[in-house]
Design an enzyme around this catalytic site. Structure first.
Site, PDB file in Angstrom:
ATOM      1  N   TYR A 199       0.832  -1.208   0.000  1.00  0.00           N
ATOM      2  CA  TYR A 199       0.000   0.000   0.000  1.00  0.00           C
ATOM      3  C   TYR A 199       0.870   1.264   0.000  1.00  0.00           C
ATOM      4  O   TYR A 199       0.652   2.193  -0.795  1.00  0.00           O
ATOM      5  CB  TYR A 199      -0.918  -0.040   1.223  1.00  0.00           C
ATOM      6  CG  TYR A 199      -1.883   1.111   1.349  1.00  0.00           C
ATOM      7  CD1 TYR A 199      -3.056   1.153   0.583  1.00  0.00           C
ATOM      8  CD2 TYR A 199      -1.640   2.155   2.237  1.00  0.00           C
ATOM      9  CE1 TYR A 199      -3.951   2.209   0.722  1.00  0.00           C
ATOM     10  CE2 TYR A 199      -2.526   3.204   2.380  1.00  0.00           C
ATOM     11  CZ  TYR A 199      -3.682   3.230   1.620  1.00  0.00           C
ATOM     12  OH  TYR A 199      -4.573   4.277   1.751  1.00  0.00           O
ATOM     13  N   ALA A 227       3.997   1.583  -0.890  1.00  0.00           N
ATOM     14  CA  ALA A 227       4.734   1.702  -2.151  1.00  0.00           C
ATOM     15  C   ALA A 227       3.827   2.309  -3.224  1.00  0.00           C
ATOM     16  O   ALA A 227       4.234   3.200  -3.989  1.00  0.00           O
ATOM     17  CB  ALA A 227       5.244   0.334  -2.594  1.00  0.00           C
ATOM     18  N   LYS A 250       1.218   4.248  -2.748  1.00  0.00           N
ATOM     19  CA  LYS A 250       0.872   5.633  -2.422  1.00  0.00           C
ATOM     20  C   LYS A 250       2.069   6.567  -2.600  1.00  0.00           C
ATOM     21  O   LYS A 250       1.910   7.736  -2.947  1.00  0.00           O
ATOM     22  CB  LYS A 250       0.315   5.715  -0.995  1.00  0.00           C
ATOM     23  CG  LYS A 250      -1.038   4.998  -0.830  1.00  0.00           C
ATOM     24  CD  LYS A 250      -2.107   5.647  -1.697  1.00  0.00           C
ATOM     25  CE  LYS A 250      -3.471   5.041  -1.526  1.00  0.00           C
ATOM     26  NZ  LYS A 250      -4.498   5.683  -2.358  1.00  0.00           N
TER      27      LYS A 250
HETATM   28  P1  NAI Z   1     -13.029   2.679   0.827  1.00  0.00           P
HETATM   29  O1  NAI Z   1     -12.552   1.284   0.849  1.00  0.00           O
HETATM   30  O2  NAI Z   1     -14.193   3.043   1.676  1.00  0.00           O
HETATM   31  O3  NAI Z   1     -13.302   3.175  -0.656  1.00  0.00           O
HETATM   32  C1  NAI Z   1     -12.516   2.796  -1.740  1.00  0.00           C
HETATM   33  C2  NAI Z   1     -13.388   2.761  -2.962  1.00  0.00           C
HETATM   34  O4  NAI Z   1     -12.613   2.370  -4.107  1.00  0.00           O
HETATM   35  C3  NAI Z   1     -14.532   1.740  -2.834  1.00  0.00           C
HETATM   36  O5  NAI Z   1     -15.737   2.329  -3.237  1.00  0.00           O
HETATM   37  C4  NAI Z   1     -14.120   0.641  -3.793  1.00  0.00           C
HETATM   38  O6  NAI Z   1     -15.214  -0.058  -4.363  1.00  0.00           O
HETATM   39  C5  NAI Z   1     -13.365   1.429  -4.846  1.00  0.00           C
HETATM   40  N1  NAI Z   1     -12.497   0.580  -5.659  1.00  0.00           N
HETATM   41  C6  NAI Z   1     -11.652  -0.392  -5.216  1.00  0.00           C
HETATM   42  N2  NAI Z   1     -11.056  -0.988  -6.247  1.00  0.00           N
HETATM   43  C7  NAI Z   1     -11.509  -0.383  -7.375  1.00  0.00           C
HETATM   44  C8  NAI Z   1     -11.251  -0.557  -8.758  1.00  0.00           C
HETATM   45  N3  NAI Z   1     -10.413  -1.505  -9.184  1.00  0.00           N
HETATM   46  N4  NAI Z   1     -11.880   0.245  -9.649  1.00  0.00           N
HETATM   47  C9  NAI Z   1     -12.747   1.193  -9.234  1.00  0.00           C
HETATM   48  N5  NAI Z   1     -13.045   1.397  -7.928  1.00  0.00           N
HETATM   49  C10 NAI Z   1     -12.425   0.617  -7.011  1.00  0.00           C
HETATM   50  O7  NAI Z   1     -11.758   3.565   1.252  1.00  0.00           O
HETATM   51  P2  NAI Z   1     -11.618   5.110   1.655  1.00  0.00           P
HETATM   52  O8  NAI Z   1     -11.161   5.142   3.055  1.00  0.00           O
HETATM   53  O9  NAI Z   1     -12.806   5.883   1.263  1.00  0.00           O
HETATM   54  O10 NAI Z   1     -10.372   5.517   0.754  1.00  0.00           O
HETATM   55  C11 NAI Z   1     -10.464   6.261  -0.441  1.00  0.00           C
HETATM   56  C12 NAI Z   1      -9.063   6.596  -0.908  1.00  0.00           C
HETATM   57  O11 NAI Z   1      -8.372   7.325   0.106  1.00  0.00           O
HETATM   58  C13 NAI Z   1      -8.202   5.351  -1.180  1.00  0.00           C
HETATM   59  O12 NAI Z   1      -7.356   5.588  -2.278  1.00  0.00           O
HETATM   60  C14 NAI Z   1      -7.390   5.217   0.082  1.00  0.00           C
HETATM   61  O13 NAI Z   1      -6.207   4.527  -0.133  1.00  0.00           O
HETATM   62  C15 NAI Z   1      -7.159   6.681   0.427  1.00  0.00           C
HETATM   63  N6  NAI Z   1      -6.828   6.925   1.808  1.00  0.00           N
HETATM   64  C16 NAI Z   1      -7.697   6.601   2.830  1.00  0.00           C
HETATM   65  C17 NAI Z   1      -7.338   6.857   4.136  1.00  0.00           C
HETATM   66  C18 NAI Z   1      -8.226   6.530   5.282  1.00  0.00           C
HETATM   67  O14 NAI Z   1      -7.797   6.713   6.438  1.00  0.00           O
HETATM   68  N7  NAI Z   1      -9.447   6.083   5.079  1.00  0.00           N
HETATM   69  C19 NAI Z   1      -6.039   7.471   4.472  1.00  0.00           C
HETATM   70  C20 NAI Z   1      -5.233   7.791   3.338  1.00  0.00           C
HETATM   71  C21 NAI Z   1      -5.625   7.525   2.053  1.00  0.00           C
END
Ligand code: NAI
Length: 246
Positions: free
Chosen positions: A154, A156, A158
């Site tokens: 993850y 790597a 990001k």
């Molecule tokens: P989440 O798991 O609630 O949402 C991620 C979304 O991406 C989901 O709707 C999922 O269906 C979608 N998704 C996954 N694979 C996919 C694909 N191949 N094609 C299209 N859509 C896809 O996670 P969250 O917390 O809302 O995270 C959103 C972004 O923020 C992510 O990139 C995450 O890495 C980043 N992030 C989140 C943090 C946190 O504390 N929640 C902290 C830092 C970054």
């Protein structure tokens, strides 16, 4: 304001992506709510946007699939005429210690998180160059800056997003296209729900503001970067982490 702008937010069926879609729509953009798994959740996001007086539509595409991303861009541009804002938010985790991490888990996380950003930007770039304008915002993470035990794949991906963002910003800047990254800290979503309570408490101790963040707090910064108020900002990584990575 973002009237007459078309925005594409990947992975916008829930969490931070949904909040970003809502924030962009609240500023007047027409928002394409991309999803991979659940069409119902994406349609729920569109419904929330519409209930608040905004406009949007759901569109399914796996961002890790290079060809499918090309088809998505082609179809969306044919349908809406232009895409002005791209937010690469889709992301997954497959946590494990390096010793135990499978090749498959490493590849899958990099494919979705990092290559997904490449796939969408690559296929939209020609159109943005034609338009001579556009805003791209890639969602990185505090862990891409600091690293995190148990998340080598993850982190790597990001950290890779930061290099990718800066490179594309350099390539597209002269054409009036802004490319930035946002690095959220510990945000309360379904992704972080699964973290054990003792780990959560330890993480909170590292946050200067002493609390976790909300999806809306990330979304508001993304909406700012998508607006003309941010026209002179490019190639940057904006941390929205309560001071976690200071
Ligand atoms: P989440 O798991 O609630 O949402 C991620 C979304 O991406 C989901 O709707 C999922 O269906 C979608 N998704 C996954 N694979 C996919 C694909 N191949 N094609 C299209 N859509 C896809 O996670 P969250 O917390 O809302 O995270 C959103 C972004 O923020 C992510 O990139 C995450 O890495 C980043 N992030 C989140 C943090 C946190 O504390 N929640 C902290 C830092 C970054």
């Amino acid at each position: 304001m973002l009237e007459n702008k078309v925005a594409l937010v990947t992975g916008a069926g829930r969490g931070i992506g949904r909040a970003i879609a809502q924030a962009l729509a609240a500023k007047g953009a027409f928002v394409i709510v991309n999803y991979n798994g659940s069409k119902e959740k994406a349609e729920e996001t569109v419904k929330l946007i519409e209930e608040a007086g905004g406009c949007g539509a759901a569109y399914g595409c796996n961002v890790a699939d290079f060809t499918a991303c090309g088809e998505m861009m082609k179809e969306l541009i044919a349908r809406y005429g232009h895409i002005d804002i791209l937010v690469n938010n889709a992301g997954i985790t497959r946590d494990n210690l390096l010793m135990k991490m499978s090749e498959e888990d490493f590849d899958r996380v990099v494919d979705v998180n990092l290559k997904g950003c490449f796939n969408t930007m690559k296929h939209l770039s020609r159109q943005l160059l034609k338009q001579k304008s556009g805003k791209i915002i890639n969602i990185s993470s505090v862990t891409g800056i600091m690293g995190n035990a148990g998340q080598a794949n993850y982190c790597a991906s990001k950290a890779g997003i930061i290099g990718l963002t800066k490179s594309v910003a350099r390539e597209l800047g002269s054409r009036g296209i802004n490319v930035n990254a946002v690095a959220p800290g510990f945000i309360e979503t379904e992704m972080t729900e699964v973290i054990p309570e003792n780990l959560k408490e330890a993480m909170k101790k590292q946050i200067l503001l002493g609390r976790t963040g909300s999806a809306k707090e990330v979304a508001d910064v993304v909406a700012f970067l998508a607006s003309e108020e941010a026209d002179y900002i490019t190639g940057q990584v904006i941390s929205v982490d309560g001071g976690m990575a200071v």
